[in-house]
Design an enzyme around this catalytic site. Structure first.
Site, PDB file in Angstrom:
ATOM      1  N   ASP A  40     -10.672  -1.043   4.542  1.00  0.00           N
ATOM      2  CA  ASP A  40     -10.500  -0.349   3.259  1.00  0.00           C
ATOM      3  C   ASP A  40     -11.684  -0.634   2.337  1.00  0.00           C
ATOM      4  OD1 ASP A  40      -8.130   0.797   3.927  1.00  0.00           O
ATOM      5  OD2 ASP A  40      -6.876  -0.765   3.041  1.00  0.00           O
ATOM      6  N   THR A  47      -4.033   5.678  -3.498  1.00  0.00           N
ATOM      7  CA  THR A  47      -2.975   6.478  -2.884  1.00  0.00           C
ATOM      8  C   THR A  47      -1.695   6.468  -3.716  1.00  0.00           C
ATOM      9  OG1 THR A  47      -2.361   4.578  -1.554  1.00  0.00           O
ATOM     10  CG2 THR A  47      -3.836   6.154  -0.553  1.00  0.00           C
ATOM     11  N   THR A  48      -1.337   5.284  -4.219  1.00  0.00           N
ATOM     12  CA  THR A  48      -0.129   5.207  -5.028  1.00  0.00           C
ATOM     13  C   THR A  48      -0.321   6.006  -6.309  1.00  0.00           C
ATOM     14  OG1 THR A  48       0.064   2.954  -4.205  1.00  0.00           O
ATOM     15  CG2 THR A  48       1.570   3.586  -5.958  1.00  0.00           C
ATOM     16  N   ASP A  93       0.827  -1.187   0.000  1.00  0.00           N
ATOM     17  CA  ASP A  93       0.000   0.000   0.000  1.00  0.00           C
ATOM     18  C   ASP A  93       0.872   1.251   0.000  1.00  0.00           C
ATOM     19  OD1 ASP A  93      -2.242   1.487   0.151  1.00  0.00           O
ATOM     20  OD2 ASP A  93      -2.399   1.400   2.323  1.00  0.00           O
TER      21      ASP A  93
HETATM   22  P1  ADP Z   1      -3.497   2.537  -5.584  1.00  0.00           P
HETATM   23  O1  ADP Z   1      -2.782   2.722  -4.273  1.00  0.00           O
HETATM   24  O2  ADP Z   1      -3.321   3.717  -6.460  1.00  0.00           O
HETATM   25  O3  ADP Z   1      -4.903   2.116  -5.412  1.00  0.00           O
HETATM   26  P2  ADP Z   1      -3.010  -0.153  -6.472  1.00  0.00           P
HETATM   27  O4  ADP Z   1      -1.742  -0.898  -6.262  1.00  0.00           O
HETATM   28  O5  ADP Z   1      -4.181  -0.549  -5.689  1.00  0.00           O
HETATM   29  O6  ADP Z   1      -2.700   1.382  -6.321  1.00  0.00           O
HETATM   30  O7  ADP Z   1      -3.351  -0.285  -8.026  1.00  0.00           O
HETATM   31  C1  ADP Z   1      -4.496   0.280  -8.579  1.00  0.00           C
HETATM   32  C2  ADP Z   1      -4.417   0.242 -10.079  1.00  0.00           C
HETATM   33  O8  ADP Z   1      -4.370  -1.103 -10.539  1.00  0.00           O
HETATM   34  C3  ADP Z   1      -5.654   0.867 -10.679  1.00  0.00           C
HETATM   35  O9  ADP Z   1      -5.286   1.714 -11.717  1.00  0.00           O
HETATM   36  C4  ADP Z   1      -6.452  -0.324 -11.190  1.00  0.00           C
HETATM   37  O10 ADP Z   1      -7.246  -0.001 -12.304  1.00  0.00           O
HETATM   38  C5  ADP Z   1      -5.344  -1.282 -11.566  1.00  0.00           C
HETATM   39  N1  ADP Z   1      -5.792  -2.681 -11.554  1.00  0.00           N
HETATM   40  C6  ADP Z   1      -6.316  -3.363 -10.540  1.00  0.00           C
HETATM   41  N2  ADP Z   1      -6.624  -4.632 -10.909  1.00  0.00           N
HETATM   42  C7  ADP Z   1      -6.282  -4.745 -12.204  1.00  0.00           C
HETATM   43  C8  ADP Z   1      -6.339  -5.800 -13.174  1.00  0.00           C
HETATM   44  N3  ADP Z   1      -6.817  -6.991 -12.857  1.00  0.00           N
HETATM   45  N4  ADP Z   1      -5.894  -5.541 -14.398  1.00  0.00           N
HETATM   46  C9  ADP Z   1      -5.399  -4.327 -14.719  1.00  0.00           C
HETATM   47  N5  ADP Z   1      -5.305  -3.316 -13.862  1.00  0.00           N
HETATM   48  C10 ADP Z   1      -5.731  -3.492 -12.622  1.00  0.00           C
END
Ligand code: ADP
Ligand code: MG
Length: 530
Positions: A382, A91-92, A58
């Site tokens: 969350d 957040t990322t 996270d």
């Molecule tokens: P954040 O802290 O920004 O939420 P995450 O590590 O949770 O970062 O990643 C979120 C990103 O990953 C989003 O842009 C989401 O659309 C993408 N994402 C999540 N699952 C998938 C998937 N199965 N295929 C492609 N992209 C994905």
């Protein structure tokens, strides 16, 4: 060093130098979380001062636990924390977007564009992008809302846990949804999370009502009551404790008895008052005396003692009761109502389950170890935060970078219509949005440039109604329809992310003078910039 005598203990950097240093700090920060983005992101092992370890994926957790002193870096960490607080996800992405906007701004500054103009361009792009974001969003079905909640658990826990928690979180959010004057409202703090060691994560469940790991104070009190009035006491029903070191001088045999009788009479008075008020259920923060316990049993009042203040607050909100300090001050208007109160034995522990008009739910987290329980609880919290937003506003957008690519395409078209130099700011903003699909590709082991080009081409060649849905399938590593794949994200999360990142980037662009008291805190390691 400063040339003004009054600033002689101050390190000063101005103009471009200040901006460059600040942007370097932002990039260093983004570099620290870049590899965690998306389902193929990697974890970070965090070790604190005391040697405690934590594995996390996270972004905000990584950043908040890092000892970052650079004030600009702190501003961006702040943006990420706000994103976490308001949207519970993204957040990322927020940090990456902000840093990318700043890097692109730097390229323009080196070409002679003034930061204030870039900032204006960013603001125009933000307004346009957020409006377009709304037009890309679509109302969702329940199954889509579950999928969107699951997307928000990306990188947290394993796949089957994400699916279960997403489902339970949405159930919980629906259970606490209330229709107010200004529309629907779901407050996640009305869901209680109860950890129960033993069993496996898959046994975690959602129970309607408020569950407390408490037994009634006497076995003869009714196990199950169907509705009635509840009183919540922020104290106890106890004999008065002697204050300080009091010495009782007993001069004759009757004195002690009379003293005790008086105390018992006081307890009796309190129980009589509870009867008069028509109390069926009583919960106290502190203890209930043995004598009082017998009296309450006789009076048919079911009572619980040593109930945590946080539980009393939840009960108060659920039942519409007001906490009172002691029984004597209780009035009829302080009482609340409940639909049912029962005691059930789960495993070896007796639980108290209260159902109220206002709904309310309890998530029972199951897991074999403390660490697993902690993770289940964090993930559920969350997911619940996201689910609560979704029951209030169910609009979704495609994930996997699809929305960012679609927005960038629209912004480039919009930029063409702007005559001034702000156009460059809008273009820089559009390029920055594409950092999300690029990093998703990078983390999936793909070439970021080729992947992005493929995505843009796939969107522009697709029929208009499908174009915005095409994002990166990180498993098969090709452009795919994200709605079909079930990779969906709540509109509010992206909207908040764009707003937060722009705000932070503009604040950094506005700084042109940095005054460091005493000495410059060490800069984080930075990637090379031209
Ligand atoms: P954040 O802290 O920004 O939420 P995450 O590590 O949770 O970062 O990643 C979120 C990103 O990953 C989003 O842009 C989401 O659309 C993408 N994402 C999540 N699952 C998938 C998937 N199965 N295929 C492609 N992209 C994905
Ligand atoms: Mg996420």
């Amino acid at each position: 060093m400063s040339d003004v005598p009054i600033l002689k203990d101050t390190e000063r950097s101005t103009g471009r130098g200040a901006l460059q240093k600040n942007i370097q700090a932002a990039l260093a920060l983004a570099g620290a979380v870049r590899s965690t983005l998306g389902p193929r992101g990697l974890d970070k092992l965090l070790i604190d001062d005391d040697g405690r370890t934590m594995v996390t994926n996270d972004g905000v957790t990584v950043l908040e636990s890092a000892k970052v002193e650079h004030p600009v870096a702190r501003m961006i960490i702040n943006a990420s924390s706000v994103q976490d607080k308001i949207a519970r996800d993204g957040t990322t992405s927020t940090v990456l977007l902000c840093a990318e906007m700043l890097q692109n701004a730097w390229h323009l500054v080196t070409q002679g564009v003034h930061p204030a103009i870039i900032a204006r361009g960013f603001r125009m792009a933000e307004t346009h992008a957020r409006a377009e974001l709304e037009s890309i969003s679509f109302p969702s079905l329940r199954k889509h809302r579950i999928l969107a909640t699951k997307t928000c658990l990306t990188g947290k826990g394993h796949e089957s846990m994400q699916a279960l928690l997403a489902q339970l979180a949405l159930d919980a959010a629906e259970a606490i949804l209330v229709q107010g004057e200004d529309g629907a409202f779901a407050d996640p703090t009305r869901v209680k999370i109860l950890q129960q060691s033993g069993g496996v994560i898959g046994d975690s469940q959602l129970v309607t009502g408020l569950v407390l790991a408490k037994n009634r104070i006497h076995e003869d009190m009714p196990r199950h009551i169907k509705g009635g009035k509840i009183l919540l006491i922020d104290g106890g029903i106890e004999r008065r404790a002697m204050m300080g070191s009091v010495k009782l001088n007993v001069t004759s045999t009757g004195v002690l008895d009379a003293f005790r009788a008086k105390e018992t009479a006081l307890l009796e008075e309190q129980v009589e008052q509870l009867k008069a008020l028509g109390v069926d259920l009583l919960a106290c923060k502190e203890g209930i005396d043995d004598d009082a316990r017998m009296m309450l049993t006789k009076a048919g009042i079911k009572a619980f003692r040593r109930v945590a203040r946080s539980d009393l607050d939840l009960l108060a909100r659920g039942c519409g009761a007001t906490l009172v300090h002691d029984v004597k001050r209780a009035q009829e208007s302080d009482l609340g109502a409940f639909i049912s109160s029962k005691n059930e034995t789960w495993g070896t522990t007796v639980h108290w389950i209260v159902e109220t008009e206002e709904g309310g739910a309890t998530f029972i987290a199951k897991g074999s170890t403390e660490a697993v329980l902690g993770e289940v609880e964090r993930c559920f919290a969350d997911a619940l935060g996201v689910a609560c937003q979704l029951v209030e506003d169910a609009r979704l957008v495609p994930g996997g970078g699809a929305t960012q690519v679609a927005l960038a395409r629209r912004l480039r078209r919009y930029a063409e219509s702007i005559p001034g130099r702000e156009q460059l700011g809008v273009e820089a903003f559009a390029d920055a949005l594409e950092v999300i699909p690029r990093v998703l590709a990078e983390n999936a082991g793909l070439d970021p440039i080729d992947t992005l080009l493929n995505l843009v081409a796939a969107q522009s060649n697709a029929p208009a109604d499908l174009a915005d849905c095409i994002g990166l399938n990180v498993i098969e590593r090709n452009p795919r329809n994200m709605v079909e794949m079930g990779v969906l994200e709540p509109l509010l999360i992206l909207d908040q992310g764009i707003a937060g990142a722009t705000e932070a980037a503009i604040s950094v662009l506005r700084i042109d003078d940095v005054l460091w008291a005493k000495q410059d805190p060490s800069m984080p390691e930075v990637p090379q910039m031209e």
